[in-house]
Design a protein around this motif. Structure first.
Motif, PDB file in Angstrom:
ATOM      1  N   ILE A   1       0.886  -1.156   0.014  1.00 29.69           N
ATOM      2  CA  ILE A   1       0.172   0.090  -0.150  1.00 29.69           C
ATOM      3  C   ILE A   1       0.993   1.289   0.000  1.00 29.69           C
ATOM      4  O   ILE A   1       1.850   1.391   0.816  1.00 29.69           O
ATOM      5  N   PRO A   2       0.570   2.326  -0.819  1.00 24.77           N
ATOM      6  CA  PRO A   2       1.504   3.370  -0.995  1.00 24.77           C
ATOM      7  C   PRO A   2       1.500   4.096   0.423  1.00 24.77           C
ATOM      8  O   PRO A   2       0.381   4.183   0.966  1.00 24.77           O
ATOM      9  N   GLY A   3       2.493   4.594   0.544  1.00 23.71           N
ATOM     10  CA  GLY A   3       2.904   4.993   2.082  1.00 23.71           C
ATOM     11  C   GLY A   3       3.455   4.167   3.167  1.00 23.71           C
ATOM     12  O   GLY A   3       3.896   4.789   4.225  1.00 23.71           O
ATOM     13  N   THR A   4       3.291   2.919   2.834  1.00 24.97           N
ATOM     14  CA  THR A   4       3.755   2.036   3.619  1.00 24.97           C
ATOM     15  C   THR A   4       5.158   1.788   3.743  1.00 24.97           C
ATOM     16  O   THR A   4       5.808   1.790   2.852  1.00 24.97           O
TER      17      THR A   4
ATOM     18  N   PRO B   1      15.371   0.357   5.215  1.00 25.17           N
ATOM     19  CA  PRO B   1      13.983   1.101   5.014  1.00 25.17           C
ATOM     20  C   PRO B   1      13.581   1.838   3.818  1.00 25.17           C
ATOM     21  O   PRO B   1      14.395   2.473   3.407  1.00 25.17           O
ATOM     22  N   ALA B   2      12.414   1.538   3.428  1.00 19.38           N
ATOM     23  CA  ALA B   2      11.717   2.367   2.085  1.00 19.38           C
ATOM     24  C   ALA B   2      10.312   2.542   2.313  1.00 19.38           C
ATOM     25  O   ALA B   2       9.574   1.717   2.965  1.00 19.38           O
TER      26      ALA B   2
ATOM     27  N   VAL C   1       8.704  -7.147 -20.320  1.00 20.50           N
ATOM     28  CA  VAL C   1       9.894  -7.807 -20.402  1.00 20.50           C
ATOM     29  C   VAL C   1       9.965  -9.120 -21.114  1.00 20.50           C
ATOM     30  O   VAL C   1       9.180  -9.970 -20.878  1.00 20.50           O
ATOM     31  N   LYS C   2      10.460  -9.029 -21.988  1.00 19.20           N
ATOM     32  CA  LYS C   2      10.402  -9.968 -23.104  1.00 19.20           C
ATOM     33  C   LYS C   2       9.133 -10.414 -23.713  1.00 19.20           C
ATOM     34  O   LYS C   2       8.793 -11.782 -23.844  1.00 19.20           O
ATOM     35  N   GLY C   3       8.451  -9.415 -23.699  1.00 24.33           N
ATOM     36  CA  GLY C   3       6.807  -9.880 -24.004  1.00 24.33           C
ATOM     37  C   GLY C   3       5.895 -10.321 -22.873  1.00 24.33           C
ATOM     38  O   GLY C   3       4.674 -10.492 -23.112  1.00 24.33           O
ATOM     39  N   VAL C   4       6.383 -10.133 -21.624  1.00 28.08           N
ATOM     40  CA  VAL C   4       5.376 -10.471 -20.543  1.00 28.08           C
ATOM     41  C   VAL C   4       5.292  -9.391 -19.801  1.00 28.08           C
ATOM     42  O   VAL C   4       6.287  -8.688 -19.238  1.00 28.08           O
ATOM     43  N   ALA C   5       4.058  -9.068 -19.297  1.00 26.16           N
ATOM     44  CA  ALA C   5       3.873  -8.186 -18.124  1.00 26.16           C
ATOM     45  C   ALA C   5       4.190  -8.508 -16.972  1.00 26.16           C
ATOM     46  O   ALA C   5       3.947  -9.337 -16.454  1.00 26.16           O
ATOM     47  N   ILE C   6       5.068  -7.504 -16.409  1.00 29.03           N
ATOM     48  CA  ILE C   6       5.717  -7.972 -15.087  1.00 29.03           C
ATOM     49  C   ILE C   6       5.225  -6.702 -14.188  1.00 29.03           C
ATOM     50  O   ILE C   6       5.558  -5.501 -14.587  1.00 29.03           O
ATOM     51  N   GLU C   7       4.513  -7.104 -12.988  1.00 28.34           N
ATOM     52  CA  GLU C   7       3.968  -5.891 -11.808  1.00 28.34           C
ATOM     53  C   GLU C   7       5.328  -5.812 -11.035  1.00 28.34           C
ATOM     54  O   GLU C   7       5.758  -6.636 -10.334  1.00 28.34           O
ATOM     55  N   TYR C   8       5.602  -4.436 -10.781  1.00 29.06           N
ATOM     56  CA  TYR C   8       6.695  -4.000  -9.879  1.00 29.06           C
ATOM     57  C   TYR C   8       6.106  -3.147  -8.845  1.00 29.06           C
ATOM     58  O   TYR C   8       5.071  -2.350  -9.031  1.00 29.06           O
ATOM     59  N   VAL C   9       6.698  -3.153  -7.601  1.00 31.79           N
ATOM     60  CA  VAL C   9       6.183  -2.272  -6.484  1.00 31.79           C
ATOM     61  C   VAL C   9       7.350  -1.299  -6.404  1.00 31.79           C
ATOM     62  O   VAL C   9       8.648  -1.633  -6.654  1.00 31.79           O
ATOM     63  N   LYS C  10       7.281   0.026  -6.479  1.00 30.70           N
ATOM     64  CA  LYS C  10       8.221   1.110  -6.534  1.00 30.70           C
ATOM     65  C   LYS C  10       8.602   1.554  -4.996  1.00 30.70           C
ATOM     66  O   LYS C  10       7.290   1.843  -4.457  1.00 30.70           O
ATOM     67  N   LEU C  11       9.604   1.710  -4.617  1.00 30.44           N
ATOM     68  CA  LEU C  11      10.009   2.128  -3.508  1.00 30.44           C
ATOM     69  C   LEU C  11      10.927   3.260  -3.380  1.00 30.44           C
ATOM     70  O   LEU C  11      11.763   3.597  -4.286  1.00 30.44           O
ATOM     71  N   SER C  12      10.804   3.986  -2.454  1.00 23.96           N
ATOM     72  CA  SER C  12      11.619   5.266  -2.224  1.00 23.96           C
ATOM     73  C   SER C  12      12.662   5.065  -0.865  1.00 23.96           C
ATOM     74  O   SER C  12      11.818   4.891   0.316  1.00 23.96           O
TER      75      SER C  12
ATOM     76  N   LEU D   1      14.551   5.349   2.337  1.00 22.38           N
ATOM     77  CA  LEU D   1      14.500   6.632   3.317  1.00 22.38           C
ATOM     78  C   LEU D   1      15.946   7.072   3.435  1.00 22.38           C
ATOM     79  O   LEU D   1      16.080   8.314   3.862  1.00 22.38           O
ATOM     80  N   THR D   2      17.175   6.169   3.386  1.00 20.76           N
ATOM     81  CA  THR D   2      18.365   6.859   3.837  1.00 20.76           C
ATOM     82  C   THR D   2      19.143   7.902   2.767  1.00 20.76           C
ATOM     83  O   THR D   2      20.056   8.313   2.995  1.00 20.76           O
ATOM     84  N   ASN D   3      18.377   7.806   1.389  1.00 17.87           N
ATOM     85  CA  ASN D   3      19.068   8.768   0.418  1.00 17.87           C
ATOM     86  C   ASN D   3      17.969   8.888  -0.587  1.00 17.87           C
ATOM     87  O   ASN D   3      16.829   8.617  -0.436  1.00 17.87           O
ATOM     88  N   ALA D   4      18.498   9.329  -1.768  1.00 17.72           N
ATOM     89  CA  ALA D   4      17.436   9.848  -2.771  1.00 17.72           C
ATOM     90  C   ALA D   4      17.253   8.879  -3.691  1.00 17.72           C
ATOM     91  O   ALA D   4      16.898   8.960  -5.072  1.00 17.72           O
TER      92      ALA D   4
END
Length: 55
Positions: free
Chosen positions: A5-8, A17-18, A28-39, A41-44
């Protein structure tokens, strides 16, 4: 499969920690892959992790 969940705060095994900032689907090679995007916390750093490899 886990739900990200975004914000978690999660812990990335290499980067520590992110905050979940969202999800995206990439082709990716013709296959849809779902990713979770993380930020990291210790750097940019932004990290994308395939959801099926997250634990």
């Amino acid at each position: 499969m886990l739900t990200f969940i975004p914000g978690t705060t999660v812990v990335h095994s290499a980067h520590g920690p992110a905050t979940v900032i969202g999800h995206e689907t990439r082709q990716v090679k013709g296959v849809a892959i779902e990713y979770v995007k993380l930020s990291v916390l210790t750097n940019a750093l932004s990290v994308s992790v395939p959801i099926d490899r997250a634990s």
